[in-house]
Design a protein around this motif. Structure first.
Motif, short mmCIF file in Angstrom:
data_model
loop_
_atom_site.label_atom_id
_atom_site.label_comp_id
_atom_site.label_asym_id
_atom_site.label_seq_id
_atom_site.Cartn_x
_atom_site.Cartn_y
_atom_site.Cartn_z
N UNK A 81 10.36 9.82 -1.05
CA UNK A 81 9.68 8.93 -0.12
C UNK A 81 9.45 7.61 -0.85
N UNK A 82 10.21 6.60 -0.47
CA UNK A 82 10.02 5.26 -1.01
C UNK A 82 8.96 4.57 -0.17
N UNK A 83 7.89 4.14 -0.79
CA UNK A 83 6.77 3.53 -0.08
C UNK A 83 6.62 2.09 -0.57
N UNK A 84 6.83 1.16 0.33
CA UNK A 84 6.69 -0.27 0.03
C UNK A 84 5.55 -0.87 0.84
N UNK A 85 5.12 -2.05 0.44
CA UNK A 85 4.05 -2.76 1.15
C UNK A 85 2.85 -1.85 1.41
N UNK A 86 2.43 -1.17 0.39
CA UNK A 86 1.36 -0.19 0.54
C UNK A 86 0.05 -0.85 0.92
N UNK A 87 -0.71 -0.13 1.75
CA UNK A 87 -2.00 -0.60 2.24
C UNK A 87 -3.09 0.38 1.82
N UNK A 88 -4.33 -0.09 1.75
CA UNK A 88 -5.42 0.84 1.40
C UNK A 88 -5.47 2.07 2.32
N UNK A 89 -5.11 1.91 3.57
CA UNK A 89 -5.14 3.03 4.50
C UNK A 89 -4.03 4.06 4.25
N UNK A 90 -3.12 3.78 3.33
CA UNK A 90 -2.12 4.75 2.92
C UNK A 90 -2.67 5.71 1.85
#
Length: 114
Positions: A81-90
C-alpha cells in the motif's frame, strides 16, 4: 499455517509518504483477493483498498482515492500500500487481510502528525 506480516508503518508528517508491505506465507497467495484495512482509536475497522488475485479488481474507499495505491507481487507473496499526501485523519493501525476465508495480520501503526 497462514501468516500475514505487515511492515512499513511509522510516524510521518502531513503531506508525507509511507509504503506498507504485507508478506504472506502458508497459503497460495496468488489465488486470493486481499485487502488493506485500518482502525483508528474509537472507530470501527474499515476497508481502505482491495485487490483481486491477479492484481485487478482494485477498489478504494473514497477518502484515499488518488492518494493511496494498492498493488501486489505474487512472485514475492507480498501486497503493498503506497500512501502519499498523508493526512492526520489517516492515523490508524493498518491491517492486511486475506479474503474468504478471512485471515488477518497483526497490524502496523501509521501516525501522521507534525
Amino acid at each position: 499455517q497462514v501468516q500475514l506480516v505487515e511492515s512499513g508503518g511509522g510516524l510521518v508528517q502531513p503531506g508525507g509518504s509511507l509504503r506498507l508491505s504485507c508478506e504472506a506465507t502458508g497459503f497460495l497467495f496468488s489465488s486470493y483477493s486481499m485487502g488493506w484495512y485500518r482502525q483508528a482509536p474509537g472507530k470501527q475497522r474499515e476497508l481502505v483498498a482491495s485487490i483481486g488475485p491477479a492484481g485487478g479488481s482494485i477498489k478504494y474507499t473514497a477518502s484515499v482515492k488518488g492518494r493511496f495505491t494498492i498493488s501486489r507481487d505474487n512472485a514475492k507473496n507480498t501486497m503493498y500500500l503506497q500512501m502519499n499526501s498523508l493526512k492526520p485523519e489517516d492515523t490508524a493501525v493498518y491491517y492486511c487481510k486475506r479474503h474468504s476465508p478471512a485471515s488477518w495480520g497483526q497490524g502496523t501503526q501509521v501516525t501522521v502528525s507534525s
